[in-house]
Write an enzyme that holds these catalytic residues in place. Structure first.
Site, PDB file in Angstrom:
ATOM      1  N   SER A  62       0.847  -1.588  -0.077  1.00  0.00           N
ATOM      2  CA  SER A  62      -0.281   0.226  -0.070  1.00  0.00           C
ATOM      3  C   SER A  62       0.628   1.095  -0.095  1.00  0.00           C
ATOM      4  O   SER A  62       0.007   2.774   0.077  1.00  0.00           O
ATOM      5  CB  SER A  62      -0.799   0.362   1.763  1.00  0.00           C
ATOM      6  OG  SER A  62      -1.807  -0.750   1.065  1.00  0.00           O
ATOM      7  N   LYS A  65       0.344   3.992  -2.668  1.00  0.00           N
ATOM      8  CA  LYS A  65      -1.244   4.831  -2.598  1.00  0.00           C
ATOM      9  C   LYS A  65      -0.080   6.224  -2.378  1.00  0.00           C
ATOM     10  O   LYS A  65      -1.503   7.771  -2.804  1.00  0.00           O
ATOM     11  CB  LYS A  65      -1.786   4.191  -1.835  1.00  0.00           C
ATOM     12  CG  LYS A  65      -2.909   3.184  -1.875  1.00  0.00           C
ATOM     13  CD  LYS A  65      -3.903   2.952  -0.357  1.00  0.00           C
ATOM     14  CE  LYS A  65      -4.206   1.437  -1.279  1.00  0.00           C
ATOM     15  NZ  LYS A  65      -5.106   0.860   0.293  1.00  0.00           N
ATOM     16  N   SER A 122      -6.934   4.041   4.004  1.00  0.00           N
ATOM     17  CA  SER A 122      -5.843   2.911   2.897  1.00  0.00           C
ATOM     18  C   SER A 122      -6.899   1.885   2.327  1.00  0.00           C
ATOM     19  O   SER A 122      -6.946   1.007   2.034  1.00  0.00           O
ATOM     20  CB  SER A 122      -5.299   1.969   3.518  1.00  0.00           C
ATOM     21  OG  SER A 122      -3.992   1.664   3.024  1.00  0.00           O
TER      22      SER A 122
END
Length: 379
Positions: A62, A65, A122
């Site tokens: 992640s 991102k 997230s």
């Protein structure tokens, strides 16, 4: 019997040799960390303070991102989209697995809420919705991410989706992730403030920020966690103490606790071992340079950006500065035109170079000035 002169000299030499020599202070080694790769850099100077496998290709999970957010922020800055735009949620976004913001298919969600859902919660679903809104589909948005990565110098990264779900062609390095983190904070401070929000509520569901640094270090204000089985536990942290900001990148830790402890250890090591000094602010005149054939003989020159030096603690008195000026400057000169460099050194080691630029425009002078300067240059 009196000792000879030779024996006295020999005795003095032995005494001098016996005096211990004081070693020069050395910078402490960084801590040993549970991570496949890590990096610690100073935000203002880009100086690397600690690293391990910082250029090794790793999966970002992640952490991806951060690049997704950066690409969307660039579109906002270009005014091609707005925070209050209402984004229609596709079935693909709704069905995206992993961490979720819990958007619903067929509903409209503001772009601002999607960004907060991705940054704070997230949300993988929010990431896909943003990508589809900006570029039409995930594949086109990945191309946009890669274009920004190349522009930022992230030469060891490749993105295939906006959320970091596993893909054989999705990879990056600790150094590349630090580059995009620095760019995001520098270019978009107003949006970066969202990374320090402790929670976000959407559709009646409140989720906490997954970044443990925000609750364990009052100086921390970002930035992003990540996890997949292949990537391990990852965390990019940012903290500011006084005027010094550090960026830590930890990738491939064995547990959430390990990545948090590794990040805190890196940040504390950096703040304890190094210090930053702003020596000359951007726009401050440093010297008046001689210019030929202009309306006036001199032109004020200053640094293109803040001149900041990151050095080991206690070494400030060893800093020095010098100007390397472009020879034979001739008018006309435009404001911001490069006239040389400001060079900062610590002892004999060069610390940084910053372009020296014209602080105002200097037009070409008249015939009298041309004749006078032509005569002076002959001698």
């Amino acid at each position: 019997m009196k000792p000879s002169l030779h024996s006295l000299l020999l005795w003095l030499l032995l005494c001098v040799c016996a005096v211990p020599v004081m070693a020069q202070p050395t910078t402490p080694a960084p801590p040993e960390l549970d991570a496949r790769g890590y990096l610690l850099v100073d935000f203002h100077t880009g100086k690397t303070l600690a690293e391990l496998n910082a250029d090794e290709r790793l999966e970002p999970a992640s952490l991806t991102k951060i690049m997704t957010a950066y690409a969307v922020f660039r579109e906002l800055a270009a005014q091609r989209i707005k925070l209050d735009d209402q984004v229609l949620v596709s079935e693909k976004a709704w069905r995206t697995g992993g961490s979720k913001m819990f958007i619903e298919v067929g509903k409209r969600v503001s772009l601002e809420d999607l960004l907060k859902g991705m940054i704070i919660q997230s949300g993988n679903d929010a990431s896909v919705a943003l990508a589809e809104y900006v570029s039409g589909n995930v594949e086109s948005f990945a191309n946009l991410m890669n274009a920004h990565a190349q522009r930022l110098g992230m030469t060891h990264s490749h993105f295939t989706n906006p959320n970091g779900l596993p893909d054989p062609e999705l990879y990056t390095t600790a150094r590349d992730m630090a580059r995009v983190a620095v760019a995001l904070i520098r270019e978009f401070p107003e949006y970066y403030a969202w990374y320090s929000n402790l929670e976000f509520t959407y559709n009646g569901i409140t989720q906490p920020n997954r970044n443990p640094l925000l609750r364990r270090d009052p100086s921390a204000d970002g930035i992003k966690t990540g996890y997949t089985k292949a990537a391990g536990y990852c965390l990019i942290g940012s903290a500011k103490r006084d005027d010094m900001r550090l960026i830590s990148v930890v990738m491939g830790s064995s547990s959430p606790r390990a990545r948090a402890e590794a990040s805190l250890a890196l940040l504390n090591y950096g703040f304890r071992t190094y210090e930053s000094h702003k020596l000359y602010p951007v726009g401050q005149p440093i010297e008046n340079l001689r210019v030929w054939f202009g309306e006036q003989e001199t032109l004020a020159a200053g640094p293109e950006r803040d001149v900041v030096a990151t050095i080991p603690r206690g070494q400030y008195d060893k800093l020095s500065a010098r100007l390397e000026k472009t020879p034979d400057l001739n008018a006309p000169i435009a404001q911001g035109e490069r006239l040389g460099e400001v060079v900062i050194a610590l002892g004999t080691e060069e610390v940084t170079r910053i372009p020296l630029v014209a602080l105002q425009e200097l037009p070409k002078g008249g015939l009298w000035r041309y004749a006078k300067d032509s005569f002076l240059r002959m001698f």
